[in-house]
Design a protein around this motif. Structure first.
Motif, PDB file in Angstrom:
ATOM      1  N   LEU A 231       0.804  -1.224   0.000  1.00  0.00           N
ATOM      2  CA  LEU A 231       0.000   0.000   0.000  1.00  0.00           C
ATOM      3  C   LEU A 231       0.839   1.277   0.000  1.00  0.00           C
ATOM      4  CD1 LEU A 231      -2.820  -0.976   2.508  1.00  0.00           C
ATOM      5  CD2 LEU A 231      -2.955  -0.846   0.018  1.00  0.00           C
TER       6      LEU A 231
ATOM      7  N   GLU B 116       2.961   3.840  -1.643  1.00  0.00           N
ATOM      8  CA  GLU B 116       3.202   4.196  -3.040  1.00  0.00           C
ATOM      9  C   GLU B 116       4.544   4.864  -3.274  1.00  0.00           C
ATOM     10  OE1 GLU B 116      -0.134   6.482  -4.269  1.00  0.00           O
ATOM     11  OE2 GLU B 116      -1.540   4.843  -3.923  1.00  0.00           O
ATOM     12  N   GLU B 117       5.054   5.596  -2.318  1.00  0.00           N
ATOM     13  CA  GLU B 117       6.309   6.317  -2.497  1.00  0.00           C
ATOM     14  C   GLU B 117       7.347   5.756  -1.535  1.00  0.00           C
ATOM     15  OE1 GLU B 117       5.826  10.161   0.238  1.00  0.00           O
ATOM     16  OE2 GLU B 117       4.276   9.981  -1.285  1.00  0.00           O
TER      17      GLU B 117
ATOM     18  N   SER C  63       9.147   5.427   1.533  1.00  0.00           N
ATOM     19  CA  SER C  63       8.731   5.924   2.841  1.00  0.00           C
ATOM     20  C   SER C  63       9.760   5.565   3.897  1.00  0.00           C
ATOM     21  CB  SER C  63       7.390   5.297   3.231  1.00  0.00           C
ATOM     22  OG  SER C  63       6.408   5.607   2.277  1.00  0.00           O
TER      23      SER C  63
END
Length: 191
Positions: free
Chosen positions: A94, A96-97, A99
């Motif tokens: 989940l 997306e970038e 992190s």
């Protein structure tokens, strides 16, 4: 947990940290500061083991794992295998970038890789010798078990390497591990 107390001249008890805990705290704070300066968002503050949060709230789409135990906490219901499964099938897909996940030292977060596992006081002498030989560490032929364990293995202990950290990095994210005995750095501890 690495905390000692000492008495000052005024007979007050003050907390005295070991040098390694101090260094872990400093390293964690520097890592967090660096990631914040880079504009990276922190993810993974521990609200519930099966949830992840950011400054914007909970990450949507994560199913909650209901606790079987209605009293106490959920720690007895979680283990390293379950945590890694949740991490790879629920949380990481989940994100997306790239992190930054901030993780405390719960036992199921801290399962070491086999390569970096150091012998313990429960390790048989034959296993101690094998551990030293695999690492090409010389030792006296008639060394006793305490000599092998405390003198040689502890001096040659590799840096800890955790399965969860490796998994998180494989997915392209960073991890910051909070130092032990510093609940003030973990927001959920205040709750």
């Amino acid at each position: 947990m690495g905390i000692e107390y000492k008495t000052t001249q005024r007979k007050m008890y003050v907390r005295k940290e070991s040098i390694d805990i101090m260094c872990q705290r400093i390293r964690s704070l520097r890592d967090l500061q660096r990631h914040r300066e880079d504009g990276r968002k922190e993810r993974g503050e521990r609200f519930v083991v099966a949830a992840g949060g950011t400054a914007d709230g909970f990450i949507e789409g994560l199913p909650l794992l209901p606790a079987k135990n209605t009293s106490g906490d959920y720690h007895g219901e979680m283990n390293g295998e379950m945590f890694l499964r949740w991490l790879t099938t629920q949380l990481l897909p989940l994100l997306e970038e790239p992190s930054v996940l901030v993780m405390d030292n719960a036992p199921y977060h801290s399962i070491m890789t086999e390569e970096n596992r150091c012998p313990t006081t429960a390790t048989w002498i034959s296993d101690l010798i094998e551990w030293l030989q695999r690492r090409n560490i010389s030792f006296p032929q008639h060394a006793t078990r305490p000599e092998l364990l405390y003198i040689l293995c502890r001096q040659n202990r590799p840096e800890p390497e955790y399965k969860a950290d490796n998994t998180i990095r494989e997915w392209g994210h960073e991890i910051v591990r909070l130092p032990p005995a510093h609940p003030e750095l973990n927001a959920i501890e205040e709750v």
